[in-house]
Scaffold this motif. Structure first.
Motif, PDB file in Angstrom:
ATOM      1  N   GLY A  59      15.189   1.348   1.858  1.00  0.00           N
ATOM      2  CA  GLY A  59      14.350   1.983   2.497  1.00  0.00           C
ATOM      3  C   GLY A  59      13.348   2.867   1.632  1.00  0.00           C
ATOM      4  N   LYS A  60      12.220   3.291   2.111  1.00  0.00           N
ATOM      5  CA  LYS A  60      11.318   4.520   1.427  1.00  0.00           C
ATOM      6  C   LYS A  60      10.753   5.075   2.468  1.00  0.00           C
ATOM      7  CE  LYS A  60       7.040   5.062  -0.564  1.00  0.00           C
ATOM      8  NZ  LYS A  60       6.276   5.498   0.680  1.00  0.00           N
ATOM      9  N   LEU A  61      11.354   6.661   2.513  1.00  0.00           N
ATOM     10  CA  LEU A  61      10.808   7.306   3.481  1.00  0.00           C
ATOM     11  C   LEU A  61      10.319   8.928   2.930  1.00  0.00           C
ATOM     12  CD1 LEU A  61      13.844   6.971   5.983  1.00  0.00           C
ATOM     13  CD2 LEU A  61      11.659   6.081   6.290  1.00  0.00           C
ATOM     14  N   SER A  62       9.042   9.134   3.398  1.00  0.00           N
ATOM     15  CA  SER A  62       8.292  10.333   2.990  1.00  0.00           C
ATOM     16  C   SER A  62       8.513  11.338   3.893  1.00  0.00           C
ATOM     17  CB  SER A  62       6.911  10.012   2.677  1.00  0.00           C
ATOM     18  OG  SER A  62       6.778   8.887   1.803  1.00  0.00           O
ATOM     19  N   THR A  74       0.992  -1.264   0.102  1.00  0.00           N
ATOM     20  CA  THR A  74       0.086   0.107   0.070  1.00  0.00           C
ATOM     21  C   THR A  74       0.883   1.148  -0.101  1.00  0.00           C
ATOM     22  OG1 THR A  74      -0.256   0.049   2.294  1.00  0.00           O
ATOM     23  CG2 THR A  74      -1.929  -1.253   1.149  1.00  0.00           C
ATOM     24  N   PHE A  75       2.201   1.188  -0.344  1.00  0.00           N
ATOM     25  CA  PHE A  75       3.163   2.128  -0.583  1.00  0.00           C
ATOM     26  C   PHE A  75       3.358   2.889   0.585  1.00  0.00           C
ATOM     27  CE2 PHE A  75       4.595   5.730  -3.308  1.00  0.00           C
ATOM     28  CZ  PHE A  75       5.815   4.906  -4.069  1.00  0.00           C
ATOM     29  N   GLY A  76       3.562   2.170   1.721  1.00  0.00           N
ATOM     30  CA  GLY A  76       3.805   2.627   3.092  1.00  0.00           C
ATOM     31  C   GLY A  76       5.269   3.155   2.899  1.00  0.00           C
ATOM     32  N   ASP A  77       5.710   3.683   4.309  1.00  0.00           N
ATOM     33  CA  ASP A  77       6.873   3.920   4.534  1.00  0.00           C
ATOM     34  C   ASP A  77       7.797   2.729   5.259  1.00  0.00           C
ATOM     35  OD1 ASP A  77       6.851   6.157   3.109  1.00  0.00           O
ATOM     36  OD2 ASP A  77       7.398   7.507   4.800  1.00  0.00           O
ATOM     37  N   TYR A  78       9.059   2.630   4.895  1.00  0.00           N
ATOM     38  CA  TYR A  78       9.879   1.727   5.682  1.00  0.00           C
ATOM     39  C   TYR A  78      11.223   2.149   5.836  1.00  0.00           C
ATOM     40  CZ  TYR A  78      10.811  -0.057   0.886  1.00  0.00           C
ATOM     41  OH  TYR A  78      11.026  -0.322  -0.347  1.00  0.00           O
ATOM     42  N   LEU A  79      11.852   2.129   6.750  1.00  0.00           N
ATOM     43  CA  LEU A  79      13.422   2.485   7.218  1.00  0.00           C
ATOM     44  C   LEU A  79      13.961   0.927   7.030  1.00  0.00           C
ATOM     45  CD1 LEU A  79      15.745   4.057   8.048  1.00  0.00           C
ATOM     46  CD2 LEU A  79      15.009   3.324  10.493  1.00  0.00           C
ATOM     47  N   GLY A  80      14.961   0.913   6.132  1.00  0.00           N
ATOM     48  CA  GLY A  80      15.836  -0.374   5.926  1.00  0.00           C
ATOM     49  C   GLY A  80      17.020  -0.286   6.619  1.00  0.00           C
TER      50      GLY A  80
END
Length: 408
Positions: A296-299, A283-289
């Protein structure tokens, strides 16, 4: 083994790309839900089909303490980007995270809890290899705070396990699954099909064994010969597309009859037992990897960024001395966001609400409207009120569907 996996998608004749109109500018009004991914890069040995960032343990062993210290330092360095945001799930993938000692895992999870706002009901998943665990180890993982286990069974057939290079046998797989279900309420079993020399009857037998164990979740993946793997260099003989499709049809039908919801391309769950961490991805949430090779993907109000960490464990450990673990950071351009969003959301069989696109990308719905109209006319999607979902054809030809949203 790391959820979620990329699985093969049936090919279809190429059609002209339908670019989104624009230009658009991404303006997020609220942060998406946030998850944490932790990568543990070591395995007993590398499987010939595996293209994940995993490395066979060498004679000197795993530098567990140093690696956990690096993970904590990596997390601390990232805190300004997630300050004030609640973490709703943690997924520890690999590699083989079950090689970590229970004491090391407890140290890691304690350090995470002390540094982030972790939801009291957070889903905390650990991936496990049947050849590296026993009931006592699972019990210790549960006591450390893990509440969901994902066990990489792949097959219960001795011949196929050998062909896949797995370190466990049928008895190990059954024992690991039974132990997992003893200590955890939420258990996923990974299965693969279309294996070298596999027949439909053998695929049916693997699924029957898994169902008899009674897990809350099953992930069923089509074996793919990924680039830069041993199987790519020396391809085994695998079932033809028709035979593979028969296996897929049987798996989907049998699991449906058994009460599992087919909620994502390769994921099946008992009602209300979906993997919340992976739903956040889709659902295109954020995640710190954090961890070697983690993404990771951060907004934020400044845009949506993707980050990567150094891939090799030695390079990751060395990065601590450089003061930053981030190897690459780039902003996802507005023209790329429609494809990025759809590449995830269209994996969900039940689809997504229209409003989610604007909420997670900061773009107006008009940015994808033309592509959706074209896809609907071609029978690739259907619209039910405010919900958009792929049709059966759209699920089978997902690559074709996604072309509608590629940037010009």
């Amino acid at each position: 083994m790391s959820e979620p996996r990329i699985i093969p998608i049936a090919a279809a004749p190429a059609r002209p790309v339908q670019p989104a109109a624009g230009p658009w500018e991404s303006r997020l009004t609220a942060s998406p839900p946030l998850a944490l991914y932790v990568h543990y890069p070591w395995c007993v040995r590398k499987c010939p089909y595996c293209d994940f960032n995993s490395h066979a343990v060498k004679d000197e062993g795993i530098p567990e303490a140093a690696y956990i210290e690096a993970l904590v330092a990596d997390l601390e360095g990232a805190l300004p980007q997630i300050w004030g945001r609640r973490v709703h799930s943690i997924f520890i993938g690999g590699g083989t995270p079950s090689l970590m000692s229970p004491e090391g895992l407890d140290t890691l999870l304690t350090a995470i809890r002390m540094r982030v706002q972790l939801d009291p009901l957070a889903e905390i998943t650990l991936e496990a290899n049947p050849g590296t665990v026993d009931s006592g180890r699972f019990k210790a993982f549960r006591e450390a705070g893990v509440n969901r286990l994902s066990v990489g069974i792949q097959s219960f057939d001795e011949r196929h396990l050998k062909a896949l290079g797995r370190i466990h046998g049928r008895a190990d797989a059954i024992a690991a699954a039974e132990a997992a279900l003893t200590h955890f309420e939420a258990v996923n079993l990974d299965l693969m099909y279309a294996l070298p020399g596999q027949t439909l009857a053998e695929a049916e037998a693997d699924l029957a064994t898994a169902l008899a164990l009674g897990p809350t979740h099953l992930s069923c993946y089509h074996l793919t010969l990924e680039p830069n793997t041993a199987f790519a260099a020396n391809p085994p003989e695998v079932p033809d597309p028709d035979a593979s499709a028969d296996m897929q049809d049987h798996i989907e039908g049998r699991l449906g009859d058994a009460g599992y919801i087919h909620y994502e391309t390769s994921a099946f769950a008992r009602p209300n037992r979906e993997c919340r961490h992976n739903l956040n991805y889709w659902t295109f949430g954020d995640y710190l990897g954090i961890g070697a090779g983690a993404h990771g993907k951060l907004s934020s109000h400044e845009g949506i960024v993707r980050e990567t960490r150094p891939k090799h464990p030695a390079a990751y450990l060395a990065a601590r001395q450089d003061g930053s673990f981030v190897q690459e950071r780039r902003t996802i351009g507005a023209a790329e966001l429609p494809f990025e969003f759809m590449m995830n959301a269209l994996r969900l069989n039940r689809g997504f609400p229209k409003r989610l696109f604007a909420e997670r990308t900061g773009l107006p719905f008009e940015a994808v409207e033309a592509g959706l109209i074209k896809a609907r006319a071609e029978g690739l999607i259907e619209v039910d009120g405010e919900t958009i979902r792929p049709t059966t054809r759209g699920r089978h030809f997902l690559n074709e569907l996604l072309m509608r949203f590629l940037p010009a």
